[in-house]
Each structure stands twice: as structure tokens, then as C-alpha cells.
Design an enzyme around this catalytic site. Structure first.
Site, PDB file in Angstrom:
ATOM      1  N   CYS A  78       0.870  -1.174   0.000  1.00  0.00           N
ATOM      2  CA  CYS A  78       0.000   0.000   0.000  1.00  0.00           C
ATOM      3  C   CYS A  78       0.908   1.226   0.000  1.00  0.00           C
ATOM      4  CB  CYS A  78      -0.848  -0.081   1.267  1.00  0.00           C
ATOM      5  SG  CYS A  78      -1.601   1.440   1.788  1.00  0.00           S
ATOM      6  N   HIS A  79       0.367   2.347  -0.427  1.00  0.00           N
ATOM      7  CA  HIS A  79       1.222   3.530  -0.507  1.00  0.00           C
ATOM      8  C   HIS A  79       1.771   3.952   0.860  1.00  0.00           C
ATOM      9  CE1 HIS A  79       2.421   6.471  -3.660  1.00  0.00           C
ATOM     10  NE2 HIS A  79       3.017   6.913  -2.579  1.00  0.00           N
ATOM     11  N   THR A  80       1.075   3.591   1.924  1.00  0.00           N
ATOM     12  CA  THR A  80       1.560   3.947   3.266  1.00  0.00           C
ATOM     13  C   THR A  80       2.881   3.232   3.577  1.00  0.00           C
ATOM     14  OG1 THR A  80      -0.715   4.254   3.912  1.00  0.00           O
ATOM     15  CG2 THR A  80       0.860   4.068   5.701  1.00  0.00           C
ATOM     16  N   HIS A 101       1.288  -4.139   5.753  1.00  0.00           N
ATOM     17  CA  HIS A 101       0.114  -4.216   6.630  1.00  0.00           C
ATOM     18  C   HIS A 101      -1.120  -4.731   5.916  1.00  0.00           C
ATOM     19  CE1 HIS A 101      -0.010  -0.295   4.674  1.00  0.00           C
ATOM     20  NE2 HIS A 101      -1.316  -0.311   4.842  1.00  0.00           N
ATOM     21  N   GLU A 102      -0.980  -5.095   4.625  1.00  0.00           N
ATOM     22  CA  GLU A 102      -2.133  -5.623   3.884  1.00  0.00           C
ATOM     23  C   GLU A 102      -1.844  -7.082   3.593  1.00  0.00           C
ATOM     24  OE1 GLU A 102      -4.142  -2.315   1.072  1.00  0.00           O
ATOM     25  OE2 GLU A 102      -3.401  -4.044   0.003  1.00  0.00           O
ATOM     26  N   CYS A 131      -9.236  -4.176  21.150  1.00  0.00           N
ATOM     27  CA  CYS A 131      -8.990  -5.035  22.321  1.00  0.00           C
ATOM     28  C   CYS A 131     -10.314  -5.592  22.837  1.00  0.00           C
ATOM     29  CB  CYS A 131      -8.241  -4.267  23.410  1.00  0.00           C
ATOM     30  SG  CYS A 131      -9.270  -3.109  24.338  1.00  0.00           S
ATOM     31  N   CYS A 134     -11.820  -1.795  26.158  1.00  0.00           N
ATOM     32  CA  CYS A 134     -11.617  -0.405  26.583  1.00  0.00           C
ATOM     33  C   CYS A 134     -12.873   0.434  26.306  1.00  0.00           C
ATOM     34  CB  CYS A 134     -10.400   0.196  25.868  1.00  0.00           C
ATOM     35  SG  CYS A 134     -10.663   0.515  24.122  1.00  0.00           S
ATOM     36  N   CYS A 137     -13.573   0.703  22.549  1.00  0.00           N
ATOM     37  CA  CYS A 137     -14.122  -0.502  21.926  1.00  0.00           C
ATOM     38  C   CYS A 137     -15.578  -0.719  22.333  1.00  0.00           C
ATOM     39  CB  CYS A 137     -13.286  -1.727  22.295  1.00  0.00           C
ATOM     40  SG  CYS A 137     -11.728  -1.795  21.402  1.00  0.00           S
ATOM     41  N   CYS A 145      -9.199   2.094  19.226  1.00  0.00           N
ATOM     42  CA  CYS A 145      -9.059   1.353  20.480  1.00  0.00           C
ATOM     43  C   CYS A 145      -8.004   2.086  21.298  1.00  0.00           C
ATOM     44  CB  CYS A 145      -8.608  -0.071  20.140  1.00  0.00           C
ATOM     45  SG  CYS A 145      -8.007  -1.025  21.529  1.00  0.00           S
ATOM     46  N   ARG A 149      -5.069   1.005  18.551  1.00  0.00           N
ATOM     47  CA  ARG A 149      -5.388   1.870  17.403  1.00  0.00           C
ATOM     48  C   ARG A 149      -4.148   2.074  16.538  1.00  0.00           C
ATOM     49  NH1 ARG A 149      -6.712   7.744  19.704  1.00  0.00           N
ATOM     50  NH2 ARG A 149      -7.981   6.534  21.129  1.00  0.00           N
ATOM     51  N   CYS A 210      -6.535  -3.375   4.333  1.00  0.00           N
ATOM     52  CA  CYS A 210      -6.385  -1.913   4.289  1.00  0.00           C
ATOM     53  C   CYS A 210      -7.264  -1.281   3.220  1.00  0.00           C
ATOM     54  CB  CYS A 210      -4.918  -1.519   4.101  1.00  0.00           C
ATOM     55  SG  CYS A 210      -4.677   0.273   4.015  1.00  0.00           S
ATOM     56  N   ARG A 398      -2.753  -3.064  -7.056  1.00  0.00           N
ATOM     57  CA  ARG A 398      -2.167  -3.881  -6.009  1.00  0.00           C
ATOM     58  C   ARG A 398      -1.352  -4.996  -6.644  1.00  0.00           C
ATOM     59  NH1 ARG A 398      -2.481  -0.212  -3.115  1.00  0.00           N
ATOM     60  NH2 ARG A 398      -3.445  -0.125  -1.065  1.00  0.00           N
TER      61      ARG A 398
HETATM   62  N1  APR Z   1      -3.914  14.876  -7.920  1.00  0.00           N
HETATM   63  C1  APR Z   1      -4.636  13.782  -8.233  1.00  0.00           C
HETATM   64  N2  APR Z   1      -4.196  12.515  -8.033  1.00  0.00           N
HETATM   65  C2  APR Z   1      -2.972  12.357  -7.517  1.00  0.00           C
HETATM   66  C3  APR Z   1      -2.165  13.453  -7.143  1.00  0.00           C
HETATM   67  C4  APR Z   1      -2.669  14.761  -7.388  1.00  0.00           C
HETATM   68  N3  APR Z   1      -1.963  15.829  -7.090  1.00  0.00           N
HETATM   69  N4  APR Z   1      -1.013  12.971  -6.639  1.00  0.00           N
HETATM   70  C5  APR Z   1      -1.097  11.637  -6.689  1.00  0.00           C
HETATM   71  N5  APR Z   1      -2.274  11.258  -7.219  1.00  0.00           N
HETATM   72  C6  APR Z   1      -2.747   9.920  -7.500  1.00  0.00           C
HETATM   73  C7  APR Z   1      -1.679   9.000  -8.050  1.00  0.00           C
HETATM   74  O1  APR Z   1      -1.466   9.183  -9.439  1.00  0.00           O
HETATM   75  C8  APR Z   1      -2.241   7.635  -7.743  1.00  0.00           C
HETATM   76  O2  APR Z   1      -3.053   7.131  -8.784  1.00  0.00           O
HETATM   77  O3  APR Z   1      -3.151   9.298  -6.306  1.00  0.00           O
HETATM   78  C9  APR Z   1      -3.103   7.875  -6.494  1.00  0.00           C
HETATM   79  C10 APR Z   1      -2.534   7.214  -5.259  1.00  0.00           C
HETATM   80  O4  APR Z   1      -2.620   5.862  -5.488  1.00  0.00           O
HETATM   81  P1  APR Z   1      -1.538   4.790  -4.987  1.00  0.00           P
HETATM   82  O5  APR Z   1      -0.174   5.327  -5.115  1.00  0.00           O
HETATM   83  O6  APR Z   1      -1.858   3.502  -5.661  1.00  0.00           O
HETATM   84  O7  APR Z   1      -1.859   4.725  -3.426  1.00  0.00           O
HETATM   85  P2  APR Z   1      -2.948   3.873  -2.621  1.00  0.00           P
HETATM   86  O8  APR Z   1      -2.300   2.629  -2.160  1.00  0.00           O
HETATM   87  O9  APR Z   1      -4.254   3.846  -3.328  1.00  0.00           O
HETATM   88  O10 APR Z   1      -3.111   4.731  -1.328  1.00  0.00           O
HETATM   89  C11 APR Z   1      -3.450   6.053  -1.378  1.00  0.00           C
HETATM   90  O11 APR Z   1      -1.491   7.199  -1.294  1.00  0.00           O
HETATM   91  O12 APR Z   1       0.129   8.872  -1.062  1.00  0.00           O
HETATM   92  C12 APR Z   1      -0.835   8.089  -0.599  1.00  0.00           C
HETATM   93  O13 APR Z   1      -0.895   8.508   1.577  1.00  0.00           O
HETATM   94  C13 APR Z   1      -1.675   8.563   0.457  1.00  0.00           C
HETATM   95  O14 APR Z   1      -2.965   7.150   1.778  1.00  0.00           O
HETATM   96  C14 APR Z   1      -2.842   7.624   0.501  1.00  0.00           C
HETATM   97  C15 APR Z   1      -2.459   6.638  -0.454  1.00  0.00           C
HETATM   98 ZN    ZN Z   2      -2.648   0.765   3.724  1.00  0.00          ZN
END
Ligand code: APR
Ligand code: ZN
Length: 403
Positions: A78-80, A101-102, A131, A134, A137, A145, A149, A210, A398
Site C-alpha cells: 500500500c502507498h503507506t 500491513h495488507e 482489544c 476499553c 471498543c 481502540c 489503534r 487496508c 495492487r
Molecule cells: N492529484 C490527483 N491525483 C494524484 C495526485 C494529485 N496531485 N497525486 C497523486 N495522485 C494519484 C496517483 O497518481 C495515484 O493514482 O493518487 C493515487 C494514489 O494511489 P496509490 O499510489 O496507488 O496509493 P494507494 O495505495 O491507493 O493509497 C493512497 O497514497 O500517497 C498516498 O498517503 C496517500 O494514503 C494515501 C495513499
Molecule cells: Zn494501507
């Protein structure tokens, strides 16, 4: 090639209406008794910000009180994970660390006091645990939580403030987001494991850890999208597309997608780079004053502002799902809230993970939610760095790693 494949997949995805989760072959669980033993296994260790992950042998301790040890069978990225790996937010840096985490897997053993889970159970790890005891929860008003959390600063187990992972020469390796799934075995709190139907495809179920829960929950629980309403989604990664899927199920009449990557379009698509005017003006023009609901899924405060301004005055709601590692504050003047536009944040789509995920999983099995098109790539676990690159380059939704 990748780009057109991805576009096609996303197109098909947004068109398709219903489908059942296909069952993949569930691998037999090892019969070798490892309970109570230290397990040596492979993990992808993040050693420093932005450095390639190192796939190496590590040691995983047995679970302590109210903990479980899980054999990870699938984990996606995931992007996180990428934000933390890059170390964008200095405060969240803890290395060496096992990210991820996924995921989905099978319980290998349980620690003292765990009664609701046993060896062989199919589970999804939940970064926002429950949990069950708490004040949070016990409240219906929140899915946070007191102890379990989501907390990106936390890098040790709550039980004793120690790590269950160590290098072969005995140095601790930090945990991540209550889960740490880029490893063949992980130890998590029992409150962070949701038991699911053993007939469900673990590969698909890993997405419920996630992106699917967060996105679908944002549409259902947080915005409460109504039939016939209009929706704008900013950022069309798996998270944003999960919001689209949740909105589709609720019967939204218009779903507008906004992304700077034109390969990620859905039927009504806007690329801000192609416009001479701010996106919110275009969206207001398309929808007679603004959408009913907008969702920020890109993790960018400027995008959040556009998202906020693209809703209808009087009743528009903006839901913030994106994680913002940048220390910048909300780009709003307080008086702008007097126009009747709301802004809300959600963790894990407001689902209480451990208790409500089994039902969400059932809805996927029954075909209410269609997860078919979210997995665009699959790679063996050892190729994790390639999988990171695919997400970084915007080529995958993904990529599921198979252990
Ligand atoms: N405007 C529009 N879309 C954008 C911008 C912007 N300025 N910047 C980035 N994006 C788009 C990217 O092109 C991408 O398609 O946002 C999308 C994010 O998707 P993923 O990288 O696949 O991320 P994902 O796992 O879906 O999670 C989203 O990305 O950066 C993070 O923290 C952010 O929690 C969020 C997560
Ligand atoms: Zn995530």
C-alpha cells in the site's frame, strides 16, 4: 504495455457490476509443530530510508500473552508502506523494520489467554486493532481502540515494549502498524487479527486489511453515500477505486475520478494537468454546483482543498482517507466551513476491524463487492523490491506478493 493493461483492467473494473470472489487454492498448513519455538524464516527488512529492502533470514519469537503468531501467505503493498519506507516523516523513522500491513494468512500458534483464535484459523491482520474491553471498543461511536489503534510511531509490542523479530545475530527488528507482514511469520496482538471464512480466497481477502475496508467504509460508514448521489474521488489508486466500488454498490449516479496519471481513469475522468482552471470549478460545472460527496485519496493537502471545494455548498461532505506524511496543515480558512461543507477523516473506513470484518469478507464472497480488478500484479515474495517499484511508478493498483 503495462499502462494499457492497467487502463484496460481499470476500465473493466469500473464497468463490471457484480461478481463473486473466486476461491483460490488454499495451501495446506504445515503439520510440523512449531508452537512455543523460535521460528527462523525469511523477511524483507527495511534497513534505512529509501534503501532497497533486504530479504534475509530472521528469528521470530513465539507469541506472548494475548498475542498470536501468523503465517503470512499473501501480502500486498500500500502507498503507506512506501511513505514510511521513504522516511518522509522523520518522526516515524525506525529502522531496521519490517513493513507491510495488507495481508492474509493462517494462525500458527497463540499466546496465553487467547481464546477466540486457534492454530489453523484463517485471518486478516488489522492495523487498527480492537482489544474489545476499553471505553473506545465499548462505544459505538468510534473504531479506535485505546491500546491497539493505528499508530505509525509504535514499533514494539504493547505487552512488554519489545520486538518479537530479531536478526540472526540477535539484534531487534522493529514492528510496523500493529502488523508487519513482509515476513513469512509475524507476531501480532490477538485484537489485530480478524478471523474469516476458510473458504474465502486469502489472496483477495488480503485487500481487506487496508485499501478495500478503508475505501468502501469511507463511502458506506463515513460519507453514507446515498442512491442517486454524486461523488468525486481524488486519487485513483486501490484506495480511491475502493471508494468507487463502495459508491457503486450504494447506487451513486455519477462517480467522477480525478488523477494526474491518465492511465488511471474511470468513466468520468478529470486530469488536473489537462485543465486551465482549478478542478473544483470543472466539477461544479459538471454537477450543477458541486458533488454531494468527495474523497481525498492522494495524500496531498492541495488536493484536499480542491476536493473540499468541489462539493456542493450547504450539504457537501469531504472524506479524508489519504495519509499525509508532509507536516503541512489544513489549507482552509475557518470561515469556509460556514458554507455548509463538511470535512471528515476516517481510519479504516470506520469499521471496527476485528468484529466487523468477517461480515465485510462475507459480502465479498457473496459478490456484493467486486474485488476482481484490484489485483493487477502478482509476484513471489522475494521480488518485493520490484513490487515496490510498480506502485511507485503508478503501474500497479495492487501487486500481491505470494509467500
Ligand atoms: N492529484 C490527483 N491525483 C494524484 C495526485 C494529485 N496531485 N497525486 C497523486 N495522485 C494519484 C496517483 O497518481 C495515484 O493514482 O493518487 C493515487 C494514489 O494511489 P496509490 O499510489 O496507488 O496509493 P494507494 O495505495 O491507493 O493509497 C493512497 O497514497 O500517497 C498516498 O498517503 C496517500 O494514503 C494515501 C495513499
Ligand atoms: Zn494501507
Amino acid at each position: 504495455m503495462f499502462a494499457s493493461q492497467l487502463t484496460r483492467k481499470i476500465r473493466t473494473f469500473t464497468r463490471s457490476l457484480t461478481s463473486t470472489c473466486r476461491h483460490s487454492n488454499i495451501r495446506r498448513f504445515s503439520t510440523m509443530e512449531t508452537s512455543g519455538e523460535v521460528i527462523t524464516c525469511k523477511a524483507a527488512v527495511a534497513r534505512g530510508p529509501g534503501e532497497p529492502l533486504v530479504v534475509e533470514e530472521i528469528k521470530v519469537d513465539p507469541p506472548k500473552k494475548m498475542e498470536v503468531r501468523m503465517k503470512v501467505l499473501y501480502s500486498s503493498i500500500c502507498h503507506t508502506d512506501i511513505d514510511i519506507w521513504k522516511g518522509t516523516n522523520e518522526a516515524q523513522r525506525a529502522f531496521p523494520r519490517i513493513l507491510g500491513h495488507e495481508a492474509a494468512g493462517i494462525i500458527e500458534s497463540v499466546g496465553e489467554g487467547v481464546t477466540d483464535l486457534k492454530k489453523g484459523d484463517h485471518v486478516i491482520p488489522i492495523f487498527n486493532g480492537e482489544c474489545g474491553n476499553c471505553v473506545y471498543c465499548k462505544s459505538e461511536k468510534t473504531n479506535l481502540c485505546e491500546t491497539l489503534r493505528v499508530n505509525p510511531m509504535k514499533s514494539v509490542m504493547v505487552n512488554d515494549g519489545k520486538c518479537r523479530f530479531s536478526t540472526m545475530d540477535g539484534k531487534p527488528i522493529y514492528h510496523f502498524l500493529n502488523t508487519s507482514t513482509f515476513t513469512e511469520y509475524t507476531v501480532i496482538d490477538a485484537g489485530c487479527a480478524a478471523k474469516i471464512d476458510p473458504d474465502a480466497s486469502l489472496k483477495k481477502m488480503s485487500l481487506l486489511s487496508c485499501c478495500i475496508s478503508t475505501g468502501v467504509g469511507a463511502a458506506w460508514n463515513c460519507a453514507n453515500v446515498q442512491a442517486g448521489s454524486t461523488v468525486a474521488i481524488f486519487g485513483l489508486g486501490a484506495l480511491g477505486l475502493a471508494v468507487a466500488e463502495g459508491s457503486r454498490v450504494r447506487g451513486a449516479s455519477t462517480i467522477i475520478g480525478v488523477d494526474i496519471n491518465s492511465e488511471k481513469f474511470i468513466k468520468d475522468f478529470i486530469n488536473p494537468k489537462d485543465l486551465g482552471t482549478p478542478v473544483h470549478e470543472k466539477i461544479r460545472e459538471m454537477t450543477g454546483g458541486g458533488v454531494d460527496y468527495s474523497f481525498e485519496c492522494a495524500g496531498n493537502v492541495d488536493v484536499l482543498r480542491e476536493s473540499f471545494l468541489s462539493t456542493h455548498d450547504g450539504w457537501g461532505s469531504t472524506v479524508l482517507l489519504g495519509i499525509h506524511p508532509n507536516p503541512r496543515m489544513l489549507p482552509l480558512h475557518p470561515m469556509e466551513l460556514f458554507d455548509g461543507r463538511k470535512i471528515i477523516g476516517t481510519v479504516f473506513g470506520d469499521f471496527k476491524g476485528k468484529s466487523q470484518l468477517p461480515h465485510l469478507a462475507q459480502q465479498c464472497i457473496n459478490g456484493v463487492l467486486n474485488l476482481d480488478e484490484f489485483i493487477t500484479h502478482e509476484l513471489p515474495f522475494e521480488k518485493i523490491n520490484e513490487a515496490f517499484q510498480l506502485l511507485l511508478d503508478g503501474k500497479s493498483l495492487r501487486c500481491v506478493l505470494k509467500f
